[in-house]
Design an enzyme around this catalytic site. Structure first.
Site, short mmCIF file in Angstrom:
data_model
loop_
_atom_site.label_atom_id
_atom_site.label_comp_id
_atom_site.label_asym_id
_atom_site.label_seq_id
_atom_site.Cartn_x
_atom_site.Cartn_y
_atom_site.Cartn_z
N MET A 43 0.85 -1.20 0.00
CA MET A 43 0.00 0.00 0.00
C MET A 43 0.88 1.24 0.00
O MET A 43 1.89 1.29 0.70
CB MET A 43 -0.86 -0.01 1.26
CG MET A 43 -1.75 1.21 1.42
SD MET A 43 -2.65 1.18 2.98
CE MET A 43 -1.39 1.84 4.07
N ASP A 45 -0.01 5.70 -1.13
CA ASP A 45 -0.81 6.89 -0.80
C ASP A 45 -2.26 6.64 -0.39
O ASP A 45 -2.95 5.83 -1.03
CB ASP A 45 -0.94 7.82 -2.01
CG ASP A 45 0.37 8.06 -2.71
OD1 ASP A 45 1.41 7.68 -2.20
OD2 ASP A 45 0.32 8.65 -3.80
N GLN A 61 -3.57 3.47 -2.68
CA GLN A 61 -2.76 2.86 -3.73
C GLN A 61 -2.40 1.44 -3.29
O GLN A 61 -1.84 1.24 -2.19
CB GLN A 61 -1.49 3.69 -3.94
CG GLN A 61 -1.74 5.01 -4.63
CD GLN A 61 -2.07 4.81 -6.10
OE1 GLN A 61 -1.19 4.63 -6.91
NE2 GLN A 61 -3.35 4.83 -6.44
C1 FRU Z 1 3.08 9.40 -4.57
C2 FRU Z 1 2.89 8.73 -5.92
C3 FRU Z 1 1.88 9.49 -6.75
C4 FRU Z 1 1.37 8.44 -7.68
C5 FRU Z 1 1.38 7.20 -6.82
C6 FRU Z 1 1.69 5.93 -7.55
O1 FRU Z 1 3.52 8.55 -3.57
O2 FRU Z 1 4.14 8.63 -6.57
O3 FRU Z 1 2.38 10.63 -7.39
O4 FRU Z 1 0.10 8.74 -8.16
O5 FRU Z 1 2.34 7.42 -5.81
O6 FRU Z 1 1.49 4.81 -6.75
#
Ligand code: FRU
Length: 497
Positions: A43, A45, A61
């Site tokens: 995991m 963001d 994420q």
């Molecule tokens: C920030 C980031 C974002 C991107 C995401 C990808 O941590 O790099 O800019 O959308 O993580 O997982």
């Protein structure tokens, strides 16, 4: 494509996989006790934080198939109290041409309610052989659980002259009945936040460059967040800058002009000074609070980065910071305070309001705790010490040493001898001028420490991977006596597996 891979492109297939894989993970020893983490896999963001139909929704994420970053999904969980979370099926699966590259996927974004539906706006990342391309995409849900992607995705591509590989992390909000989107972008090696507007969340029109770096604020802003705060009509722009050394969660406070689409700031500060808080996102909850959650880890391009820690051995990686309330102070700087709900996890106090007068050089054992809260007030008016040291996770000849360096007005957390794994010292300026007292709150969870000093004006989050039994807590005065008041310690109950 074989059948198994095809199934992993469906929400049911991913959910089945998680249901099987989680059995071996949920009781693993390094799991946090009260910080949100994924059931299995990787995991990063927080995404799409929203208070929707009376519940907190947290998207994130997510790579369920590995304990390292990979093709990004959006994980999803809901909560009534920000402490106990129920995992839901992943909200977004990378299954469209614009968002299904193995080194891309459904990247970060935000959520908004419209016409009773829950809308997600996210970045699709793909690569058709000519470099990565990031575009903004939309999905929605009637019930807040099952999401449908808009057939017309993407809704926005990078404008001419901008790097298509660095156009991401849309932050949507409504103002005066119009929707706005702020997107992180890169032009001529400098970071910008672009502002768009829309009537329906599907057709977007460029407004202006909301704000930009002239070199002093990095070359790309990840996860921009933009919101009004306080009662003076001020706005906050928060982002995670790339190319800015140790600064990695910056906030700016200033004025917004919706006629021109320009934001001008007069204050700049740090959301968190520790190693492990990145890409924080905020939202307004049902109680009118502006709450913020960050990813409690870091990227390999950061100057002091070592790795993501050893939890991958247990089949998972990544946790969120505690939810924090964002408060604007009279001088327009911000304070970040752990939400009150965390107090509901307190067990009977292990130490209940004790005052300590420590002689110079004297160290005291305060108690034990690997999943605990420690609060105290430094009585600066009666302290001659040049530093007060707090040692956490003490045992096996190891500890994390947190120095309140009063002589140099600096807070330092040193994890070089913490666990045989972690390293580095993070620093933060400690405002001392005019202070008679300094309030400190420390939250320990199995793999993390969060320090809130001076009423949340200074925050430091860092990960530590010490064994559970390495749980001693000590305090020491250096170079003179120190008065520590109202020291309290609680074990915190487990709220998550
Ligand atoms: C920030 C980031 C974002 C991107 C995401 C990808 O941590 O790099 O800019 O959308 O993580 O997982």
């Amino acid at each position: 494509m074989n059948q198994l891979l095809a199934r992993r492109k469906t929400c049911e297939g991913v959910t089945d996989y998680i249901a099987q894989a989680r059995e071996g993970v949920l009781d693993a020893p390094m799991r946090q006790h009260y910080h949100f983490m994924p059931e299995v896999g990787w995991m990063n963001d927080p995404n799409g934080l929203i208070w929707f139909r009376g519940r907190y929704h947290l998207f994130f994420q997510y790579n369920p198939f590995d304990a390292f970053w990979g093709m990004m999904h959006w994980g999803h969980a809901v909560s009534d109290d920000l402490m106990h979370w129920e995992y839901l099926p992943p909200a977004l699966i990378p299954d469209q041409p614009c968002d299904d590259h193995p080194k891309g996927g459904c990247f970060s974004g935000s959520a908004i309610e419209h016409d009773g539906k829950l809308y997600l706006v996210y970045t699709g990342t793909t690569n058709e052989g000519d470099g990565f391309k990031q575009t903004q995409c939309v999905a929605w849900s009637e019930d807040g659980v099952r999401f449908e992607k808009y057939a017309g995705n993407p809704v926005l591509t990078a404008p001419a002259g901008y790097d298509p590989a660095n156009f991401r992390d849309p932050r949507v909000f409504a103002h005066d009945g119009v929707f706005y989107m702020v997107v992180g972008a890169k032009k001529s090696e400098r970071a910008q936040a672009l502002l768009y507007r829309s009537e329906d969340l599907l057709q977007w029109e460029f407004v202006n460059v909301l704000a930009e770096s002239r070199g002093e604020l990095g070359y790309m802003w990840e996860c921009p967040d933009f919101f009004p705060l306080g009662d003076e009509g001020l706005y906050v722009l928060m982002f995670s800058p790339m190319g800015l050394g140790e600064r990695k969660t910056v906030y700016l406070v200033g004025e917004m002009d919706f006629k021109t689409g320009r934001f001008s700031h007069h204050i700049s500060g740090e959301t968190d000074w520790g190693f492990d808080c990145y890409a924080p996102q905020s939202f307004l909850d049902g109680k009118g609070r502006r709450l913020l959650i960050g990813w409690a880890n870091a990227w390999d391009w950061m100057p002091w980065w070592k790795d993501w820690g050893p939890t991958y051995k247990e089949g998972w990686c990544g946790a969120m910071t505690l939810p924090r309330e964002v408060v604007m102070l009279p001088d327009h700087t911000l304070a970040f305070r752990p939400v009150q709900e965390v107090e509901s996890l307190r067990d009977l106090p292990l130490v209940d309001g004790c005052d300590l007068l420590l002689k110079g050089g004297e160290a005291r054992a305060v108690g034990c705790g690997a999943a605990a809260e420690l609060d105290f007030t430094l009585d600066l008016a009666h302290t001659r010490a040049s530093a007060v040291l707090l040692r956490l996770r003490v045992g096996n000849g190891r500890a994390v040493e947190v120095a309140f360096d009063l002589a140099n007005a600096e807070l330092r957390a040193d994890r070089n001898n913490a666990d045989g794994w972690s390293r580095g010292t993070c620093r933060a300026p400690l405002p001392m001028k005019g202070r008679e007292t300094m309030e400190v709150r420390v939250f320990l969870d199995m793999d993390s420490i969060e320090i809130f000093a001076d009423g949340g004006r200074v925050c430091q989050s860092l990960n530590v991977f010490a064994p559970a039994e390495q749980d001693g807590i000590e305090i020491e005065a250096r170079g003179g006596e120190a008065s520590v008041r109202d020291l309290r310690l609680w074990s915190l109950r487990r709220s998550i597996h």
